[in-house]
Design a protein around this motif. Structure first.
Motif, mmCIF file in Angstrom:
data_model
loop_
_atom_site.group_PDB
_atom_site.id
_atom_site.type_symbol
_atom_site.label_atom_id
_atom_site.label_comp_id
_atom_site.label_asym_id
_atom_site.label_seq_id
_atom_site.Cartn_x
_atom_site.Cartn_y
_atom_site.Cartn_z
ATOM 1 N N SER A 89 -25.836 1.546 -25.310
ATOM 2 C CA SER A 89 -25.727 1.194 -26.763
ATOM 3 C C SER A 89 -24.669 0.004 -26.676
ATOM 4 C CB SER A 89 -25.147 2.231 -27.442
ATOM 5 O OG SER A 89 -23.846 2.841 -26.978
ATOM 6 N N ALA A 90 -23.787 -0.081 -25.647
ATOM 7 C CA ALA A 90 -22.639 -0.981 -25.722
ATOM 8 C C ALA A 90 -23.066 -2.164 -24.942
ATOM 9 C CB ALA A 90 -21.593 -0.528 -24.793
ATOM 10 N N ASN A 91 -24.352 -2.285 -24.376
ATOM 11 C CA ASN A 91 -24.872 -3.374 -23.600
ATOM 12 C C ASN A 91 -24.931 -4.668 -24.677
ATOM 13 O OD1 ASN A 91 -24.574 -2.039 -21.349
ATOM 14 N ND2 ASN A 91 -26.904 -1.974 -21.036
ATOM 15 N N THR A 92 -24.304 -5.722 -24.555
ATOM 16 C CA THR A 92 -24.930 -6.851 -25.214
ATOM 17 C C THR A 92 -25.300 -8.247 -24.489
ATOM 18 O OG1 THR A 92 -22.555 -7.896 -25.159
ATOM 19 C CG2 THR A 92 -23.081 -5.889 -26.960
ATOM 20 N N THR A 93 -25.452 -9.487 -24.968
ATOM 21 C CA THR A 93 -25.570 -10.418 -24.121
ATOM 22 C C THR A 93 -24.404 -10.955 -23.296
ATOM 23 O OG1 THR A 93 -25.087 -11.880 -26.239
ATOM 24 C CG2 THR A 93 -27.252 -11.298 -25.625
ATOM 25 N N ASN A 94 -23.292 -10.260 -23.702
ATOM 26 C CA ASN A 94 -22.035 -10.767 -23.092
ATOM 27 C C ASN A 94 -21.479 -9.640 -22.271
ATOM 28 O OD1 ASN A 94 -21.727 -13.380 -24.296
ATOM 29 N ND2 ASN A 94 -21.277 -12.469 -26.180
ATOM 30 N N LEU A 95 -21.754 -8.475 -22.596
ATOM 31 C CA LEU A 95 -21.102 -7.335 -22.172
ATOM 32 C C LEU A 95 -21.929 -6.356 -21.504
ATOM 33 C CD1 LEU A 95 -18.453 -6.626 -24.908
ATOM 34 C CD2 LEU A 95 -17.768 -7.960 -22.605
ATOM 35 N N ILE A 96 -21.395 -5.441 -20.516
ATOM 36 C CA ILE A 96 -22.190 -4.147 -20.288
ATOM 37 C C ILE A 96 -21.320 -2.945 -20.580
ATOM 38 C CG2 ILE A 96 -21.304 -4.468 -17.610
ATOM 39 C CD1 ILE A 96 -24.235 -3.067 -16.930
ATOM 40 N N GLY A 97 -21.802 -1.957 -20.935
ATOM 41 C CA GLY A 97 -21.127 -0.784 -21.239
ATOM 42 C C GLY A 97 -20.970 0.278 -20.212
ATOM 43 N N TRP A 98 -19.924 0.949 -19.864
ATOM 44 C CA TRP A 98 -19.961 2.214 -19.064
ATOM 45 C C TRP A 98 -19.449 3.432 -19.952
ATOM 46 C CZ3 TRP A 98 -22.233 1.992 -14.221
ATOM 47 C CH2 TRP A 98 -22.495 1.101 -13.682
ATOM 48 N N GLN A 99 -19.890 4.476 -19.465
ATOM 49 C CA GLN A 99 -19.502 5.757 -19.942
ATOM 50 C C GLN A 99 -18.524 6.341 -19.089
ATOM 51 O OE1 GLN A 99 -23.084 7.607 -22.496
ATOM 52 N NE2 GLN A 99 -23.700 7.232 -20.322
ATOM 53 N N ARG A 100 -17.500 6.828 -19.826
ATOM 54 C CA ARG A 100 -16.386 7.435 -18.841
ATOM 55 C C ARG A 100 -15.838 8.483 -19.638
ATOM 56 N NH1 ARG A 100 -12.037 3.490 -16.625
ATOM 57 N NH2 ARG A 100 -11.698 3.145 -18.757
ATOM 58 N N SER A 101 -16.084 9.620 -19.071
ATOM 59 C CA SER A 101 -15.451 10.910 -19.855
ATOM 60 C C SER A 101 -13.907 11.493 -19.323
ATOM 61 C CB SER A 101 -16.312 11.944 -20.159
ATOM 62 O OG SER A 101 -17.021 12.463 -18.947
ATOM 63 N N SER A 102 -13.895 10.989 -18.102
ATOM 64 C CA SER A 102 -12.532 11.499 -17.161
ATOM 65 C C SER A 102 -12.319 10.603 -16.393
ATOM 66 C CB SER A 102 -12.937 12.862 -16.653
ATOM 67 O OG SER A 102 -13.658 12.995 -15.422
ATOM 68 N N SER A 103 -11.446 10.452 -15.693
ATOM 69 C CA SER A 103 -10.957 9.722 -14.280
ATOM 70 C C SER A 103 -11.491 10.104 -13.118
ATOM 71 C CB SER A 103 -9.517 9.386 -14.357
ATOM 72 O OG SER A 103 -8.634 10.536 -14.285
ATOM 73 N N SER A 104 -12.081 11.083 -13.131
ATOM 74 C CA SER A 104 -12.628 11.893 -11.762
ATOM 75 C C SER A 104 -14.065 11.657 -11.574
ATOM 76 C CB SER A 104 -12.250 13.235 -11.826
ATOM 77 O OG SER A 104 -12.583 14.050 -12.637
ATOM 78 N N GLY A 105 -14.763 12.339 -10.749
ATOM 79 C CA GLY A 105 -16.189 12.339 -10.856
ATOM 80 C C GLY A 105 -16.806 11.010 -10.872
ATOM 81 N N GLY A 106 -17.955 10.837 -11.908
ATOM 82 C CA GLY A 106 -18.495 9.650 -12.025
ATOM 83 C C GLY A 106 -17.392 8.498 -12.420
ATOM 84 N N GLY A 107 -16.493 9.000 -13.351
ATOM 85 C CA GLY A 107 -15.448 7.846 -13.814
ATOM 86 C C GLY A 107 -14.896 7.295 -12.698
ATOM 87 N N GLN A 108 -14.378 8.039 -11.450
ATOM 88 C CA GLN A 108 -13.778 7.523 -10.592
ATOM 89 C C GLN A 108 -14.663 6.801 -9.755
ATOM 90 O OE1 GLN A 108 -12.451 10.552 -7.647
ATOM 91 N NE2 GLN A 108 -10.514 9.506 -7.548
#
Length: 220
Positions: free
Chosen positions: A188-207
């Motif tokens: 939902s945050a992807n645009t012609t200029n930006l790619i969005g990344w989901q991050r709910s914590s600084s560990s696991g996938g966020g790390q």
């Protein structure tokens, strides 16, 4: 040894020895020809081939290889057969002015070909963020890798726009598609200029996508 006949100067070269069990070797002109990453089958961090450069140069009609004998990155052993995949981006020319996203990026891009090489440094945060990609069109395919030692997963993460919502793969594994809202592309945050990344914590996938102080590479 010069490998010629491509018809262009490559900026991303991915080499694999065909006859033996050897690690894929991935080079790109943004990081420089002495910096090698294992591709697909490994979670190893980036390695600098300073004494034996491996890929000596990106040339106008191909590339030149040496004989690296460290870290299993074999790309020119006698009597062995190899395959190399090559992409042209922008001749190694990068731009560091991409500050539109939440984390600054250094980008080498070829908008006509629809490909960019994106570098950034992880901030260790725990909320969604965006990165500039330079394509001028929404990204359809992304491969991301932590170049340094990662505390969670140092494998290549791959995303394609036809995957399920929050879907991803790790190229170093054989698992089926996984889904997560921590460490995956935020469509939902992807645009012609930006790619969005989901991050709910600084560990696991966020790390995996933004470990504090680690250097990351994205092929978009």
């Amino acid at each position: 040894r010069a490998i010629t006949g491509l018809g262009f100067q490559p900026d991303w070269v991915w080499i694999k020895e065909r006859g033996n069990a050897a690690t894929y070797a991935s080079y790109d002109s943004s990081r420089g020809n002495t910096k090698v990453l294992g591709m697909a089958n490994t979670t190893a961090a980036e390695y600098t081939q300073s004494a034996d450069p491996g890929l000596e140069s990106f040339d106008s009609d191909g590339f030149t290889v040496d004989y690296p004998n460290t870290h299993d990155y074999y790309i020119n052993r006698s009597s062995q057969t190899y395959v190399a995949w090559n992409w042209r981006v922008n001749g190694g020319t990068t731009s560091t002015s991409h500050t539109q996203g939440d984390i600054d990026t250094t980008i080498q891009v070829n908008q006509d070909a629809g490909i960019s090489i994106v570098q950034y440094q992880g901030d260790g945060g725990s909320s969604n963020f965006t990165l500039a990609h330079g394509l001028g069109a929404k990204p359809a395919f992304v491969v991301l890798k932590d170049r340094d030692t990662n505390g969670n997963n140092n494998g290549y993460q791959a995303w394609h726009h036809k995957l399920d919502t929050n879907g991803y793969f790790y190229l170093s594994g054989s698992d089926a598609q996984g889904t997560s809202t921590n460490g995956t592309v935020n469509v939902s945050a992807n645009t012609t200029n930006l790619i969005g990344w989901q991050r709910s914590s600084s560990s696991g996938g966020g790390q995996t996508i933004s470990e504090s102080g680690d250097n990351f590479i994205m092929y978009v």
